[in-house]
Design a protein around this motif. Structure first.
Motif, PDB file in Angstrom:
ATOM      1  N   UNK B 169       0.838  -1.200   0.000  1.00  0.00           N
ATOM      2  CA  UNK B 169       0.000   0.000   0.000  1.00  0.00           C
ATOM      3  C   UNK B 169       0.875   1.253   0.000  1.00  0.00           C
ATOM      4  N   UNK B 170       0.642   2.130  -0.963  1.00  0.00           N
ATOM      5  CA  UNK B 170       1.442   3.342  -1.082  1.00  0.00           C
ATOM      6  C   UNK B 170       1.124   4.319   0.055  1.00  0.00           C
ATOM      7  N   UNK B 171       2.086   5.103   0.390  1.00  0.00           N
ATOM      8  CA  UNK B 171       1.913   6.161   1.383  1.00  0.00           C
ATOM      9  C   UNK B 171       1.147   7.321   0.728  1.00  0.00           C
ATOM     10  N   UNK B 172       0.302   8.053   1.415  1.00  0.00           N
ATOM     11  CA  UNK B 172      -0.188   7.875   2.789  1.00  0.00           C
ATOM     12  C   UNK B 172      -1.249   6.780   2.854  1.00  0.00           C
ATOM     13  N   UNK B 173      -1.116   5.939   3.885  1.00  0.00           N
ATOM     14  CA  UNK B 173      -1.944   4.757   3.943  1.00  0.00           C
ATOM     15  C   UNK B 173      -3.318   5.042   4.567  1.00  0.00           C
ATOM     16  N   UNK B 174      -3.315   5.705   5.730  1.00  0.00           N
ATOM     17  CA  UNK B 174      -4.585   5.900   6.444  1.00  0.00           C
ATOM     18  C   UNK B 174      -4.677   7.325   6.981  1.00  0.00           C
ATOM     19  N   UNK B 175      -5.889   7.812   7.047  1.00  0.00           N
ATOM     20  CA  UNK B 175      -6.110   9.089   7.720  1.00  0.00           C
ATOM     21  C   UNK B 175      -7.468   9.078   8.420  1.00  0.00           C
ATOM     22  N   UNK B 176      -7.538   9.858   9.476  1.00  0.00           N
ATOM     23  CA  UNK B 176      -8.750   9.897  10.306  1.00  0.00           C
ATOM     24  C   UNK B 176      -9.258  11.332  10.363  1.00  0.00           C
ATOM     25  N   UNK B 410      -3.151  15.118   3.185  1.00  0.00           N
ATOM     26  CA  UNK B 410      -3.554  14.733   1.838  1.00  0.00           C
ATOM     27  C   UNK B 410      -4.259  13.381   1.833  1.00  0.00           C
ATOM     28  N   UNK B 411      -4.929  13.109   0.726  1.00  0.00           N
ATOM     29  CA  UNK B 411      -5.745  11.902   0.608  1.00  0.00           C
ATOM     30  C   UNK B 411      -4.911  10.640   0.829  1.00  0.00           C
ATOM     31  N   UNK B 412      -5.543   9.685   1.470  1.00  0.00           N
ATOM     32  CA  UNK B 412      -4.878   8.425   1.772  1.00  0.00           C
ATOM     33  C   UNK B 412      -5.662   7.293   1.134  1.00  0.00           C
ATOM     34  N   UNK B 413      -5.159   6.078   1.319  1.00  0.00           N
ATOM     35  CA  UNK B 413      -5.868   4.904   0.787  1.00  0.00           C
ATOM     36  C   UNK B 413      -7.136   4.662   1.608  1.00  0.00           C
ATOM     37  N   UNK B 414      -6.995   4.631   2.932  1.00  0.00           N
ATOM     38  CA  UNK B 414      -8.103   4.344   3.829  1.00  0.00           C
ATOM     39  C   UNK B 414      -8.476   5.627   4.562  1.00  0.00           C
ATOM     40  N   UNK B 415      -9.739   6.017   4.488  1.00  0.00           N
ATOM     41  CA  UNK B 415     -10.175   7.307   5.026  1.00  0.00           C
ATOM     42  C   UNK B 415     -11.354   7.093   5.955  1.00  0.00           C
ATOM     43  N   UNK B 428      -9.919   3.269  -4.746  1.00  0.00           N
ATOM     44  CA  UNK B 428      -9.508   2.192  -5.662  1.00  0.00           C
ATOM     45  C   UNK B 428      -8.291   2.572  -6.491  1.00  0.00           C
ATOM     46  N   UNK B 429      -8.145   3.843  -6.823  1.00  0.00           N
ATOM     47  CA  UNK B 429      -7.044   4.244  -7.703  1.00  0.00           C
ATOM     48  C   UNK B 429      -5.795   4.635  -6.927  1.00  0.00           C
ATOM     49  N   UNK B 430      -5.792   4.360  -5.625  1.00  0.00           N
ATOM     50  CA  UNK B 430      -4.659   4.793  -4.806  1.00  0.00           C
ATOM     51  C   UNK B 430      -3.335   4.209  -5.285  1.00  0.00           C
TER      52      UNK B 430
END
Lengths: 505, 555
Positions: B169-176, B410-415, B428-430
């Motif tokens: 999984x590319x960085x950034x992975x997760x954000x809350x 910035x946008x992450x894979x998991x939000x 999906x396009x992360x």
């Protein structure tokens, strides 16, 4: 009648507080530090309301007419306040003067309203009733405004539209008042016409505020815009007249006045050392400037240019102004333009190239950062021979020195040998490049510049290249990291370093 | 001041009336224009898809019957029912062992099960499982498959794997999204009081301790697959209490921490901490010990279509053995063979397969509906199946013109949004590598109906109008992205009536699971409900283990 006027008190107090909140929010967005912005704006606003109340005693004749005029003015100024603030931010030298004047004007007008209203009502209510009722409605209106603003208006309408909406409410109050007192107001028809015009104007503002905001965006370019287009991939803007600048998504790509420095430094140190180079690959570089420099070498047989955006490559292969600048390089029979994503194209590429030029925008976000990773350079490695060269534009070693050296480390981590160098481009500052090559195990002698330059270069020469190789202490890195897809170190470094400069200037 | 009075014009003049009418018409027209212009959401198309229910319900109602004289259409050594990860893994293993005489029946038009995926002109996207953590040392089958598919590229002498970095999984992975802005990572760290911060640190210390613990039998306290975990009573006792009780017992009460644990149990088990065993709850955190030479320990691998990537690869390998659109409605275990009947959903023809061995790789609640017991023998009690819980989920794939702006990092894979009932969305396009800055994308929104009993959840899932789902999903997303409604192109709803299995109190180390593990004559089972935890590793383990059992019986 009495009730109608009390509801008026309610509406105008709601509107008044909304304008105050809008000014505070816009100021926090644009200037930051929301505590300071909100408290100064509330203070200024309340003070000027006091001024308004004081001034109200000088209104002696035609109280109702004055009330209507004040309403119309509040509607106009308050309604367009958010738009004015967003728009003027780019133009005004001292934004705070504009901000506080606007808040002051609205404050004065709102301050006049309630005393006038009370005087209109005084014949109909006893004094204690009058005061109690007017203020009750006033404060309830304030509560409503303070709840509706964060919960409904900001998330659903946005600031610009909210302010237009409440401007409309103010004008509607004026129209209603005109109707109630139609028998005793002078110039009734002209007041009505003004009011209806304002309603229409504010409604149009409300409906097209998205476009207005977009216009405000384009005003952030300092020069005249001569071309602008949003392709599916990016926003292309060209400004200027005789000399012009190309912006992609608001970032300067070149200035026609000194782009030759950037592009000569990008191409010639590498290609001048490859007298046998036949096949060249350019990744990015849809403006055709790098291709122009490469075409100066007769030994180069083919140039493959991979740039995602057909809008950009079409512009630079068809428009006269730009063809003059890139000497029609994109239409050369030796140049083949491919509009694809560089990474996807590389993965399926079976050819080998003698020189690969990597000319992407700076790694200012995570999408672009991926094009500077070890994974990307491994793909580049697949399309070069052991004696081929790769040259990479890699941001400023002065402004973002750790970022620059991060690109060097990343190239080295996948087995490239590197020669970093830098050149001074006035529009950009001191700019960095890296020559990389694979080299064999026996390649211990290192890289030697060939200096076989074509004639007519304005910047690159044997002597200037020698000076490009020297990195003084203030361009040396303090950390060395490898940029990977799963850490994106480069973007983190780049953000931190350019932020520092954004703050100091 | 003279009062304005209405006394002299109580009768409405004709011209006033007409003016009023025109005014109303203009106001109405303008209102409609503005409403249409800004109510962009009303025009967004929403499609309700989901696993096929028509045939499933026909099987449940018993309306499909096998003609007793039906001829045997085909004889095979092994028949696998179910084309999810367990069934595909069973087939993968059989093939590795050189057994080619097998068939795999899948109810849907495509294999995948809970790892189903879809695709539109913008991107492929998951409809269920969407990532796999780095494989633990003991997860040998996972490592084997990863190497075969190129997910692991090399393994060094000490056993440390180098993963394909396109899949990591590319960085950034997760954000809350918390307190009006996105922060990095999912563990709350913005706006915490010092004591809350300290408690979160203490929680992770406890977890790391569990992660490194081994039982007196030398096995890790929490292993993947979980059957390799230590059986020490100290750890198994955790299965008898809920995660909520465990938190209370250990004096964890900080709201941000409780939210985080609540998010995690809903994410992995579709249930609240009160309904999840503490053993399972801790396993979520303490089970992962995977390492990679080129990534951090908590890294995961993912693809645009989620685990649909692995499904596609396995399906390609097994293509000649797979029959899709095959609705099994009759299984009969005889002394010498298992007779299975299915109806082809397209041609509506019935086929009867006779197999030496059957691998039943479906969720177990299906079994009582299809198993036809021999009336002459003592019937097998299948009531334990009712104890297995499969909470319902709603998964929505939302196609966007581009990702809408939001405050914070910035946008992450998991939000994820703090205190939301949903689990947020993955992009999906992360994993794309592109020069384009903003481009169309698909986000996958996950919503477990964890706040009610599963049957009630299932009713709510199917009863609600797609338009209502659309509204509530968009409303939830607008907390993170106030303008998202203007970016939406279309929405696909994928309701899972029976989603992943959920490990309730005492499920993992209690009697019910023991019953699920037992074979039934010639029928061997393979499904993550035999683990009680639904993830790729468990499903694959059950599939491979079933294949190993069958292989042993064949020879």
């Amino acid at each position: 009648m009495t009730w109608a006027l009390l509801i008026t008190a309610f509406v105008i107090s709601t509107c008044g507080l909304i304008y105050e909140l809008i000014a505070g929010t816009v100021a926090s967005y644009l200037l930051g530090d929301s505590v300071t912005q909100f408290s100064t704006i509330i203070g200024v606003y309340l003070f000027f309301m006091g001024v308004g109340s004081f001034l109200s005693k000088y209104v002696e004749k035609n109280i109702i007419l004055t009330f209507v005029q004040v309403e119309l003015l509040v509607g106009l100024v308050g309604g367009s306040s958010a738009t004015i603030l967003f728009f003027m931010f780019e133009y005004v030298e001292n934004f705070r003067i504009l901000l506080y004047s606007l808040v002051g004007i609205i404050g004065v007008l709102i301050g006049i309203e309630i005393p006038l209203l009370m005087r209109i009502l005084k014949g109909q209510l006893e004094f204690k009733d009058l005061v109690s009722k007017v203020f009750t409605f006033d404060y309830v209106g304030a509560l409503l405004a303070s709840l509706v603003f964060p919960l409904v208006l900001v998330p659903y309408l946005g600031l610009v539209r909210s302010s237009f909406l409440f401007g409309i409410f103010n004008v509607l109050v004026a129209i209603w008042t005109l109707h109630l007192f139609r028998k005793e107001i002078p110039w009734l028809n002209s007041m009505r016409t003004i009011a209806f015009t304002l309603v229409v104007g504010l409604t149009l503002g409300f409906a097209f505020s998205e476009k207005l905001v977009k216009m405000a965006e384009t005003t952030s370019y300092h020069e005249h815009i001569i071309y602008s287009k949003s392709s599916p991939y990016q926003r292309i803007v060209i400004t200027g007249g005789k000399r012009f600048k190309l912006f992609l998504n608001g970032n300067l790509q070149f200035n026609s006045q000194d782009e030759y420095r950037y592009h000569e430094a990008l191409i010639h140190p590498a290609l001048g050392s490859l007298p046998e180079a036949k096949k060249v690959l350019i990744l990015g570089g849809g403006d055709g400037m790098a291709a122009r420099e490469i075409l100066k070498y007769p030994q180069v047989e083919s140039i493959t240019l991979v740039d995602l955006d057909p809008a950009l490559t079409n512009l630079f292969s068809k428009q006269k102004l730009f063809i003059e600048l890139n000497q029609d390089s994109l239409n050369s029979p030796r140049v083949k333009v491919i509009n694809k994503d560089a990474f996807v194209w590389l993965r399926h590429c079976k050819q080998k190239f003698d020189l690969v030029v990597v000319d992407f925008p700076d790694p200012s976000n995570f999408s672009l950062g991926k094009l500077y990773t070890d994974t990307f350079y491994r793909q580049v490695k697949k399309v070069v021979n052991p004696d081929s060269l790769v040259v990479i534009q890699s941001t400023s070693p002065y402004f973002a020195r750790n970022s620059f050296w991060c690109v060097v480390s990343t190239l080295e981590s996948v087995g490239f040998k590197t020669i970093p160098y830098h050149a001074y481009v006035p529009s950009f500052g001191d700019w960095g490049y890296i020559i990389a090559w694979e080299g064999g195990a026996s390649d211990s002698a290192g890289f030697q510049f060939g200096h076989h330059y074509p004639s007519g270069l304005k910047y690159v020469s044997k002597d200037s290249v020698a000076s490009m190789l020297d990195f003084p202490a203030d361009m040396k890195p303090s950390v060395r990291e490898v940029n990977k897809l799963n850490n994106q170190s480069l973007v983190h470094l780049f953000e931190a370093e350019w932020d520092e400069y954004a703050e100091t200037f | 001041m003279p009062k304005p009075s209405d006394s002299d014009d109580t009768r409405i003049k004709r011209s006033t009336f007409l003016k009023g009418l025109i005014g109303l018409a203009i106001a109405g027209g303008t209102g409609k224009f503005l409403y249409d212009r800004y109510n962009t959401l009303a025009h967004v198309p929403v499609r309700l898809l989901g696993p096929s229910m028509d045939f499933g319900h026909m099987v449940r109602d018993g309306s499909l019957k096998l003609d007793p004289n039906a001829p045997v259409s085909k004889k095979v050594k092994v028949l696998i029912i179910g084309g999810g990860i367990a069934g595909l893994s069973a087939g993968w293993w059989l093939k590795k062992e050189g057994i080619e005489d097998f068939m795999l029946l899948e109810l849907e038009g495509k294999t995948g099960g809970n790892s189903a995926s879809g695709e539109n002109r913008v991107s492929a996207y998951p409809r269920g499982a969407h990532y796999i953590p780095l494989a633990n040392a003991e997860s040998t089958y996972v490592r084997m498959l990863f190497q075969e598919l190129g997910i692991i590229e090399t393994v060094d002498a000490t056993g440390i794997a180098t993963y394909n970095d396109l899949y990591l999984c590319h960085d950034p992975e997760e954000r809350l999204f918390k307190d009006g802005s996105f922060q990095e990572g999912l563990v709350p760290n913005r706006g915490l009081r010092p004591e809350e911060k300290a408690e979160i640190e203490r929680f992770f210390k406890v977890i790391v301790d569990y992660r490194n613990r081994r039982g007196s039998d030398g096995k890790p306290a929490f292993a993947i697959p979980l059957d390799l975990s230590s059986r020490d009573e100290e750890f198994l006792a955790l299965d008898k209490m809920s995660m909520e009780q465990w938190l209370k017992q250990n004096n964890f009460s900080a709201r941000p921490l409780l939210w985080y644990v609540d998010y995690c149990t809903r994410d992995d088990y579709g249930a609240k901490p009160a309904d999840v065993s503490a053993w399972a709850g801790i396993h979520y955190f303490a089970g992962r010990r995977g390492r990679a030479a080129n990534a951090e320990q908590n890294a995961v691998v993912t693809w645009p279509q989620g685990n649909g990537f692995v499904v596609q690869k396995l399906t390609e390998k097994l293509a000649s053995h797979i029959t899709t659109d095959a609705c099994v409605f009759h299984i009969e275990s005889k002394a010498d063979a298992v007779r299975t009947a299915y109806i082809d959903r397209k041609s509506r023809k019935t086929f009867l397969i006779e197999a030496d061995h059957l691998i039943f790789a479906c969720p177990r609640f299906i079994l009582p509906r299809v198993l036809k017991q021999d009336a002459s023998k003592k019937s097998i009690d299948l009531d334990y199946v009712k104890e297995v819980v499969y909470p319902p989920w709603m998964v929505a794939n939302i196609t966007l013109r581009s990702l809408p702006p939001a405050r914070g990092i910035a946008r992450a894979w998991d939000n994820v949004c703090y205190l939301s009932d949903s689990l947020g969305y993955v992009v999906a396009t992360h994993q794309n590598i592109s020069t384009r800055l903003s481009s169309p994308t698909v986000i996958t929104y996950y919503y477990p109906l964890a706040d009610r009993r599963p049957d009630n959840g299932r009713m709510a899932l199917y009863r609600a109008d797609p338009e209502d789902w659309k509204e509530s999903i968009v409303e939830d997303l607008m907390r993170m992205h106030p303008t998202i409604d203007r970016y939406i192109e279309s929405i696909e709803l994928w309701p899972w009536g029976h989603g992943m299995v959920s490990p309730g109190l005492g499920y993992i180390w209690g009697d019910t699971r023991q019953k699920l593990l037992q074979d039934l004559d010639r029928i061997v089972f393979a499904h993550s409900d035999m683990s009680g935890i639904s993830n790729f590793e468990e499903s694959q383990y059950r599939g491979v283990e079933a294949a190993i059992k069958v292989k042993a019986q064949l020879s």
